[in-house]
Structures are given as C-alpha cells and as structure tokens.
Scaffold this motif. Structure first.
Motif, PDB file in Angstrom:
ATOM      1  N   GLU A 114       0.831  -1.215   0.000  1.00 13.84           N
ATOM      2  CA  GLU A 114       0.000   0.000   0.000  1.00 13.84           C
ATOM      3  C   GLU A 114       0.860   1.257   0.000  1.00 13.84           C
ATOM      4  OE1 GLU A 114      -3.787  -2.002   2.419  1.00 13.84           O
ATOM      5  OE2 GLU A 114      -2.280  -0.840   3.533  1.00 13.84           O
ATOM      6  N   ASN A 117       2.330   1.724  -3.366  1.00 19.06           N
ATOM      7  CA  ASN A 117       1.269   2.215  -4.250  1.00 19.06           C
ATOM      8  C   ASN A 117       1.074   3.718  -4.073  1.00 19.06           C
ATOM      9  OD1 ASN A 117      -0.757   1.294  -6.191  1.00 19.06           O
ATOM     10  ND2 ASN A 117      -2.239   2.102  -4.724  1.00 19.06           N
ATOM     11  N   ALA A 118       1.117   4.145  -2.816  1.00 19.96           N
ATOM     12  CA  ALA A 118       0.826   5.547  -2.515  1.00 19.96           C
ATOM     13  C   ALA A 118       1.956   6.484  -2.931  1.00 19.96           C
ATOM     14  CB  ALA A 118       0.556   5.706  -1.016  1.00 19.96           C
ATOM     15  N   ASP A 122       7.466   6.625 -10.466  1.00 19.75           N
ATOM     16  CA  ASP A 122       6.867   5.928 -11.612  1.00 19.75           C
ATOM     17  C   ASP A 122       7.704   4.746 -12.094  1.00 19.75           C
ATOM     18  OD1 ASP A 122       4.760   7.645 -11.624  1.00 19.75           O
ATOM     19  OD2 ASP A 122       5.522   8.906 -13.266  1.00 19.75           O
ATOM     20  N   GLN A 141       2.263  -6.899  -4.219  1.00 22.41           N
ATOM     21  CA  GLN A 141       1.779  -6.503  -5.552  1.00 22.41           C
ATOM     22  C   GLN A 141       0.263  -6.293  -5.562  1.00 22.41           C
ATOM     23  OE1 GLN A 141       0.756  -9.481  -8.266  1.00 22.41           O
ATOM     24  NE2 GLN A 141       2.117  -8.728  -9.870  1.00 22.41           N
ATOM     25  N   ALA A 144      -0.907  -2.988  -4.459  1.00 19.57           N
ATOM     26  CA  ALA A 144      -0.365  -1.829  -5.188  1.00 19.57           C
ATOM     27  C   ALA A 144      -0.945  -1.803  -6.597  1.00 19.57           C
ATOM     28  CB  ALA A 144       1.162  -1.906  -5.223  1.00 19.57           C
ATOM     29  N   PRO A 145      -2.251  -1.624  -6.706  1.00 20.38           N
ATOM     30  CA  PRO A 145      -2.910  -1.742  -8.008  1.00 20.38           C
ATOM     31  C   PRO A 145      -2.490  -0.679  -9.028  1.00 20.38           C
ATOM     32  CG  PRO A 145      -4.434  -0.870  -6.356  1.00 20.38           C
ATOM     33  CD  PRO A 145      -3.212  -1.327  -5.619  1.00 20.38           C
ATOM     34  N   ASP A 146      -1.937   0.443  -8.553  1.00 24.63           N
ATOM     35  CA  ASP A 146      -1.552   1.497  -9.501  1.00 24.63           C
ATOM     36  C   ASP A 146      -0.132   1.334 -10.030  1.00 24.63           C
ATOM     37  OD1 ASP A 146      -4.038   2.577  -8.896  1.00 24.63           O
ATOM     38  OD2 ASP A 146      -3.225   3.848  -7.295  1.00 24.63           O
ATOM     39  N   VAL A 147       0.599   0.372  -9.473  1.00 23.93           N
ATOM     40  CA  VAL A 147       1.961   0.116  -9.941  1.00 23.93           C
ATOM     41  C   VAL A 147       1.870  -1.037 -10.947  1.00 23.93           C
ATOM     42  CG1 VAL A 147       4.273  -0.665  -9.236  1.00 23.93           C
ATOM     43  CG2 VAL A 147       2.943   0.845  -7.727  1.00 23.93           C
ATOM     44  N   PRO A 148       2.533  -0.908 -12.101  1.00 21.58           N
ATOM     45  CA  PRO A 148       2.482  -2.025 -13.051  1.00 21.58           C
ATOM     46  C   PRO A 148       2.893  -3.335 -12.370  1.00 21.58           C
ATOM     47  CG  PRO A 148       3.565  -0.125 -14.051  1.00 21.58           C
ATOM     48  CD  PRO A 148       3.345   0.217 -12.594  1.00 21.58           C
TER      49      PRO A 148
END
Ligand code: NDP
Length: 328
Positions: A114, A117-118, A122, A141, A144-148
């Motif tokens: 988390e 992610n926050a 990039d 992982q 951390a949905p916003d990280v590829p």
C-alpha cells in the motif's frame, strides 16, 4: 551531476541488510556513476541498530552516497522510492504453522504494498528477498494496483548463483563458461535448477555432466537445500551471498543481461510454460532497456516438466492459502 536514485531497504538492521547496504552505497547495485540515497525501514525495536549501521555507512565516506534516512514508517520509507529491496520478513520459527507464517507476512507485505502504491516513483522496481519471497511479493503486488504488476519480483538469483557454482565445480570449469542456466518455480526446496537448457562452452550442460544420478541425487538437492547446509556450518543463515544475489538481480534488471545469456528472476507469469498467469514464479529472463522478458520457445523435456509443475503447484497452494486468509 545525476539526481540520486532512492533505494529503500527493509529489515535494514538484519544480517542481509548489513551485507547489502555497503555494496549499494559503494555503487554495486546500480553502477559506479549512480549516486544513491538510502532509506532504511525497520521495526521500532530495530531502529537503533539501523542507526548504528548508518553511522558506519557515514564512516565509509562513500562518494556515491548522498544521504541516509531511517524510519519505522512504511509510507515515509517508500515515498519517491525507485528501487525497493524488501528484505525484512517474519521467518518461520519452530512449531509455527504455515498459515501463521503467511499471516504474519501478510501483516508486513500488505502495508508495504500500500505504501509503495501511494508514494513510489513511476519507475519503481521491487525485489522481495524476505521469505516466503514469491508469495510475499504477490501480497505486496496485490495491494499496489496502480503500480504495473511486473515491477514486483522475488529473488531466485541466489539459487541461480549456487547452481552455477556447483556445476562449475563438478565440470572443473569457470562459472563464466556456463550460460543459460535457469531456476524455475518457487524459491523453496521445490525449485528446479535446470541443466537441460544450460550450456557449458556451447554444449548442453546436462550432456556435459552425463551423470543423471548426480544431477538428480546431488546437484538438485544441494542447490535446493544449500540454505540449510549453511545454517548447519555457520550457525547462521546465509547473508552475504543473499545480499550479493540481490545486487546481481537489480543490477541486471537495470543495466541489462549479457548477449547470449539469461538470468533467473521470479516474476509475474504471463502464462508462459504453462505457469498460471499472475503467479510470481522463477523463469529464464533477458533484460533490454530496463525491461525484462521471459525467454520464449524453449523445449521442455519430460523430467524438467514434472519438476517445474511440482514447484508451480506449491506456488498455487501458497497463493490459495493467502487468498483464504484474506491477505490478497
Ligand atoms: P536476515 O537479514 O538474515 O534475513 C531476512 C529475510 O531474508 C528472511 O526472511 C530470510 O528468510 C530471507 N532470505 C531469503 N533468502 C535468504 C537466504 N538465501 N539466506 C538467508 N536469508 C534469506 O534476517 P535477520 O533476522 O537478521 O533480519 C531481519 C530484519 O528484518 C530484522 O532487523 C527485523 O527487525 C527486520 N524486519 C523488518 C520489517 C520491516 O521493515 N517492516 C518487518 C520484519 C522484520 P529465511 O529466514 O526463511 O531464510
């Protein structure tokens, strides 16, 4: 002058952390011309020890080390992070059930995911070393949905390096004579170090060995159980070799793999070689321009197939267990 790269190390006051930090600061993680800023994350009881390590880092006067921050807060530790080395974990202790182990690690890797992610940069790259590494990486992982997704990896490079060394010894060659070695599957006793696709001075390694009994009864168990053998001999877990492998993993991920060779990394599966999509499993990978890809088109013999399947089955079980616990 280049902007320093933010490198966060968790479990920084531990054994591996102690072996790792000095090499990061001296330029071995990213290269001899890349300045780094270190962030050390520890649990509150270990912050003081991390401060001691930071004092020693200061005392090395490393030209590439542009600063050190120490914290027990994951959000602070991962703010702006470019390279995250997740070393701190809850090791299995006597009498501990697997569910307890996974749950304890869920409590560590969920908030870290988390926080990444926050706040991560990039271009963040994450390497999980703390065991069970593949599944800990999956937990982080998934939070951390916003990280590829492909930025989350786990370490099988130590197994890879152990296999190189054992094979070189057996054949009386140099480790540099060996190419295309692969560790498949989980970083655990089920891992499969593959000599059927490896080459020794151009010859298939398994053929150069020409001793199936050695391969099955000595080589594979020696590589898979090396950690336990080191504890037995040293009275403590491997630390410097684990740190060295973490350095190798990240260095190659950033700087690329050599032409005509590949390395082993545990990465999210895209379904290649029958490994269910999304599992973080070890594959043969090459890296170009900072991005890895799974080596395609290798023919897998029956012996290897069974070993790969067994290790992957274990990863499926671990994933299902953390799912059942609500950790992912
Ligand atoms: P080590 O530094 O020796 O090991 C750290 C982790 O790496 C363990 O989970 C260990 O798993 C794993 N590991 C993976 N591969 C290897 C290998 N080949 N050889 C040895 N270990 C390997 O552990 P320490 O106990 O010395 O230090 C851990 C530190 O982490 C402590 O300072 C603790 O306070 C900290 N910690 C920090 C957290 C955080 O930052 N939030 C959370 C939890 C702990 P295994 O034991 O299965 O070998």
């Amino acid at each position: 002058t280049r902007t320093p790269v933010n490198v966060t190390v968790t479990g920084a006051a531990g054994q591996i952390g102690y072996a790792l930090l000095f090499r990061i600061a001296s330029g071995h993680l990213l290269g001899p011309d890349v300045p780094v800023r270190l962030r050390l994350l520890e649990i509150p009881q270990a912050v003081k020890a991390a401060e001691g390590t930071a004092m020693e880092l200061d005392d090395c006067a490393f030209p590439l080390l542009s600063g050190i921050d120490i914290t027990d807060d994951a959000k602070t530790a991962f703010d702006g992070v470019n390279v995250a080395l997740l070393v701190g974990a809850r090791p299995r202790t006597k009498g501990m059930e697997r569910g307890d182990l996974l749950e304890a690690n869920g409590g560590i890797f969920k908030p870290q995911g988390e926080a990444i992610n926050a706040g991560a940069a990039d271009d963040v790259r994450v390497l999980v070393v703390g065991n069970p590494a593949n599944t800990n990486a999956l937990i982080a992982q998934q939070h951390a949905p916003d990280v590829p997704a492909e930025r989350f990896t786990a370490m099988t490079r130590l197994d890879h390096n152990r296999a190189l060394s054992q094979l070189a010894k057996k054949l009386g060659v140099s480790v540099t004579d060996i190419k295309k070695l692969t560790i498949w599957g989980n970083h655990s006793a089920t891992q499969y170090p593959d000599l059927f696709r490896a080459e020794v001075n151009g010859q298939v390694a398994a053929e150069a060995v020409n001793d199936q009994a050695w391969l099955e009864n000595e080589f594979i168990p020696t590589v898979a159980k090396r950690g336990a053998a080191i504890i037995e001999a040293r009275g403590a877990s491997s630390a410097a070799s684990a740190a060295n492998a973490a350095i190798d993993h990240v260095y190659d991920w950033v700087n690329g793999t050599a032409e005509g060779d590949w390395v082993s990394m545990a990465i999210p599966s895209d379904g290649s070689y029958g490994v269910p999509e999304g599992l973080i499993s070890s594959f043969p990978v090459t890296v170009t321009d900072g991005e890895y890809s799974i080596v395609q088109g290798l023919e897998i013999d029956e012996f290897s197939r069974a070993r790969i399947d067994a290790s992957v089955a274990e990863l499926v079980e671990e994933r299902d267990a953390v799912k059942a616990l609500g950790l992912i």
